[in-house]
Write a protein that holds these residues in place. Structure first.
Motif, PDB file in Angstrom:
ATOM      1  N   THR A  23       5.987   4.015 -11.934  1.00 31.52           N
ATOM      2  CA  THR A  23       6.042   5.409 -11.049  1.00 31.52           C
ATOM      3  C   THR A  23       5.320   5.486  -9.539  1.00 31.52           C
ATOM      4  OG1 THR A  23       3.344   5.240 -12.279  1.00 31.52           O
ATOM      5  CG2 THR A  23       5.408   6.467 -13.650  1.00 31.52           C
ATOM      6  N   GLY A  24       4.716   5.804  -9.224  1.00 34.09           N
ATOM      7  CA  GLY A  24       3.791   6.149  -8.199  1.00 34.09           C
ATOM      8  C   GLY A  24       2.114   5.957  -8.089  1.00 34.09           C
ATOM      9  N   LEU A  25       2.419   6.192  -9.570  1.00 35.34           N
ATOM     10  CA  LEU A  25       0.734   5.479 -10.021  1.00 35.34           C
ATOM     11  C   LEU A  25       0.418   4.221 -10.826  1.00 35.34           C
ATOM     12  CD1 LEU A  25      -1.848   6.127 -10.972  1.00 35.34           C
ATOM     13  CD2 LEU A  25      -1.511   6.736 -13.262  1.00 35.34           C
ATOM     14  N   GLY A  26       1.909   3.112 -10.925  1.00 32.18           N
ATOM     15  CA  GLY A  26       1.757   1.892 -10.903  1.00 32.18           C
ATOM     16  C   GLY A  26       3.340   1.881 -12.253  1.00 32.18           C
ATOM     17  N   VAL A  27       2.984   1.162 -12.857  1.00 30.84           N
ATOM     18  CA  VAL A  27       4.210   0.406 -14.198  1.00 30.84           C
ATOM     19  C   VAL A  27       3.070   1.442 -15.866  1.00 30.84           C
ATOM     20  CG1 VAL A  27       4.755  -1.473 -15.475  1.00 30.84           C
ATOM     21  CG2 VAL A  27       4.619  -1.631 -13.219  1.00 30.84           C
ATOM     22  N   GLY A  38       3.523   8.674 -28.771  1.00 29.90           N
ATOM     23  CA  GLY A  38       2.692   7.813 -29.464  1.00 29.90           C
ATOM     24  C   GLY A  38       1.839   6.856 -27.499  1.00 29.90           C
ATOM     25  N   GLU A  39       1.036   6.716 -27.306  1.00 33.98           N
ATOM     26  CA  GLU A  39       0.041   6.140 -27.044  1.00 33.98           C
ATOM     27  C   GLU A  39       1.094   5.517 -25.604  1.00 33.98           C
ATOM     28  OE1 GLU A  39      -4.312   4.757 -25.437  1.00 33.98           O
ATOM     29  OE2 GLU A  39      -3.028   6.000 -27.166  1.00 33.98           O
ATOM     30  N   PHE A  40      -0.045   6.061 -24.578  1.00 29.50           N
ATOM     31  CA  PHE A  40       0.601   5.664 -23.455  1.00 29.50           C
ATOM     32  C   PHE A  40      -0.564   5.185 -22.188  1.00 29.50           C
ATOM     33  CE2 PHE A  40       0.167  10.178 -22.794  1.00 29.50           C
ATOM     34  CZ  PHE A  40      -0.370   9.876 -21.537  1.00 29.50           C
ATOM     35  N   GLY A  41      -0.804   4.266 -21.230  1.00 24.78           N
ATOM     36  CA  GLY A  41      -1.487   3.666 -19.889  1.00 24.78           C
ATOM     37  C   GLY A  41      -0.545   2.873 -19.351  1.00 24.78           C
ATOM     38  N   VAL A  42      -0.984   3.783 -18.049  1.00 28.93           N
ATOM     39  CA  VAL A  42      -0.752   2.496 -16.993  1.00 28.93           C
ATOM     40  C   VAL A  42      -1.316   0.204 -16.561  1.00 28.93           C
ATOM     41  CG1 VAL A  42      -1.311   2.119 -14.113  1.00 28.93           C
ATOM     42  CG2 VAL A  42      -1.771   4.323 -15.321  1.00 28.93           C
ATOM     43  N   VAL A  43      -0.001   0.249 -16.944  1.00 33.23           N
ATOM     44  CA  VAL A  43      -0.434  -2.008 -17.652  1.00 33.23           C
ATOM     45  C   VAL A  43      -0.290  -2.272 -15.948  1.00 33.23           C
ATOM     46  CG1 VAL A  43       0.092  -1.713 -19.892  1.00 33.23           C
ATOM     47  CG2 VAL A  43       1.936  -1.738 -17.712  1.00 33.23           C
ATOM     48  N   ARG A  44       0.124  -1.916 -15.085  1.00 32.47           N
ATOM     49  CA  ARG A  44      -0.670  -1.915 -13.389  1.00 32.47           C
ATOM     50  C   ARG A  44      -0.525  -1.418 -12.110  1.00 32.47           C
ATOM     51  NH1 ARG A  44      -0.313  -7.904 -11.374  1.00 32.47           N
ATOM     52  NH2 ARG A  44      -0.137  -7.664  -9.223  1.00 32.47           N
ATOM     53  N   ARG A  45      -1.622  -1.370 -11.268  1.00 32.99           N
ATOM     54  CA  ARG A  45      -1.818  -0.090 -10.560  1.00 32.99           C
ATOM     55  C   ARG A  45      -0.797  -0.447  -9.786  1.00 32.99           C
ATOM     56  NH1 ARG A  45      -4.403   4.334 -12.015  1.00 32.99           N
ATOM     57  NH2 ARG A  45      -5.605   3.845 -13.044  1.00 32.99           N
ATOM     58  N   CYS A  46       0.058   0.548  -9.218  1.00 28.20           N
ATOM     59  CA  CYS A  46       0.700  -0.250  -7.611  1.00 28.20           C
ATOM     60  C   CYS A  46       1.526   0.466  -7.606  1.00 28.20           C
ATOM     61  CB  CYS A  46       1.598  -1.494  -8.335  1.00 28.20           C
ATOM     62  SG  CYS A  46       2.608  -0.949  -9.111  1.00 28.20           S
ATOM     63  N   GLU A  47       2.890   0.752  -6.320  1.00 23.88           N
ATOM     64  CA  GLU A  47       3.997   1.869  -6.166  1.00 23.88           C
ATOM     65  C   GLU A  47       5.196   0.713  -6.505  1.00 23.88           C
ATOM     66  OE1 GLU A  47       6.180   3.509  -2.731  1.00 23.88           O
ATOM     67  OE2 GLU A  47       3.444   3.192  -2.699  1.00 23.88           O
ATOM     68  N   ALA A  48       5.366   1.493  -8.198  1.00 28.24           N
ATOM     69  CA  ALA A  48       6.528   0.985  -8.330  1.00 28.24           C
ATOM     70  C   ALA A  48       7.453   1.984  -8.527  1.00 28.24           C
ATOM     71  CB  ALA A  48       6.803   0.575 -10.250  1.00 28.24           C
TER      72      ALA A  48
END
Length: 335
Positions: A23-27, A38-48
């Motif tokens: 995503t544009g927010l990251g991975v 269930g749970e989700f979150g950004v594991v790497r911030r970048c322009e993926a």
């Protein structure tokens, strides 16, 4: 593309698997147990811009470099409130530079960029030293350029989808294999283009008309995003229970039209999957609005992601369940 057996290794006994989104927010990492998101979150911030998996390996194309991680070494962050978990991946830069697409041909990592540069690298060697010890990126095999295509949009299984068509990657380099305006590719092979979806038979044979932006196949199952709509084939088109009834029983949110009918039950036959299990492709209606931009498959589950960041999951013979993730600019999905 990893095989179902490879994916099964990274699905625990409770049926939980991790869906990765570029995503544009990251991975973004999403934990899914059967058809419960269930749970989700950004594991790497970048322009993926793209994400791909092969067994334990995860590759990400970003605006700065190709990133690589081994999820067999990943830590797991648990959420006590939901009893779910997301992986914490340790990504390493590979030195490719800005990339638009990544993929695997077995354990060989392939990447491409907007200029059409295509290169390969031995992925596993990048994550370990010569003896399989601690990671030392200087020990990794360097990228080897294999050829030039139009702007690269997708890579999988030795196939490259580019602005000027589809290419095969071989020992002698890249070879144009036909078509034009290729937007996505599956190793089956299937090619999504601006004019339709094509399979390889006696030459390239069109199976769907219209602009196709994403495609993914897993054995008899198949999903494609056609002008924002979701199409399915094979086991992905088996009839399921009416979405409205299933939603009422399970408490899953369900969009409804002004006349009170479920949006997913608004087809002529009232089913959320319009069709039966055949080799043909039929349109499938999700219980949410929004254009479908990415599709992928797990061991048993099928996944579709909309432009507004809603992840939908369906098990065979089941109804779609979904959850809004609040992320935008979704470019790709992988399990």
């Amino acid at each position: 593309m990893p095989t179902i057996d490879e994916k099964r290794v990274y699905t625990d006994n409770a049926g939980t698997e991790t869906v990765l989104l570029a995503t544009g927010l990251g991975v973004v990492s999403v934990s899914v147990s059967d058809d419960l998101i269930g749970e989700f979150g950004v594991v790497r911030r970048c322009e993926a811009r793209d994400v791909a998996t092969a067994g334990s390996l995860v590759a990400v194309a970003t605006e700065e470099d190709v990133l690589l991680a081994d999820r067999s070494d990943a830590d797991v962050a648990s959420d006590a409130a939901t009893s779910t978990a997301t992986q914490r991946l340790d990504f390493a830069e590979t030195g490719f530079g800005p990339a638009t697409a990544v993929g695997f041909d077995e354990k060989t990592l392939l990447a491409g960029d907007e200029s059409g540069r295509v290169a390969r690298s031995a992925a596993e060697e990048r994550l370990s030293g010569p003896e399989g010890g601690e990671r030392n990126e200087s020990d990794g095999t360097a990228w080897t350029e294999v050829g030039t295509t139009g702007a690269v949009r997708a890579v999988e299984g030795g196939l490259v989808a580019a602005a000027d068509g589809v290419y095969r990657v071989g020992s002698a380099g890249v070879t144009h294999a036909g078509l034009d305006d290729a937007r996505d590719v599956d190793a089956e092979p299937l090619v999504a283009t601006g004019s339709g979806l094509y399979k390889l038979g006696n030459g390239w044979m069109d199976v769907l008309d219209g602009p196709v932006d994403a495609v993914d196949a897993a054995g008899e199952r198949g999903l494609a995003a056609v002008d924002g709509a979701l199409y399915a084939r094979g086991l992905d088109t088996e009839r399921a229970a009416d979405v409205g009834d299933a939603a009422d029983r399970s408490g899953v949110p369900n969009e409804r039209d002004d006349d009170g009918r479920s949006g997913a039950a608004n087809g002529e036959d009232g089913d959320d999957w319009d069709g039966i299990a055949t080799d043909g492709w039929t349109e499938a209606v999700l219980p949410v609005d929004g254009d479908v931009v990415a599709v992928t498959h797990g061991v048993d589950a099928s996944y579709a992601v909309t432009a507004d960041g809603t992840l939908a999951v369906r098990l065979p013979d089941g109804a779609w369940r979904y959850r809004g993730l609040g992320v935008r600019d979704v470019a790709a999905a992988a399990v």
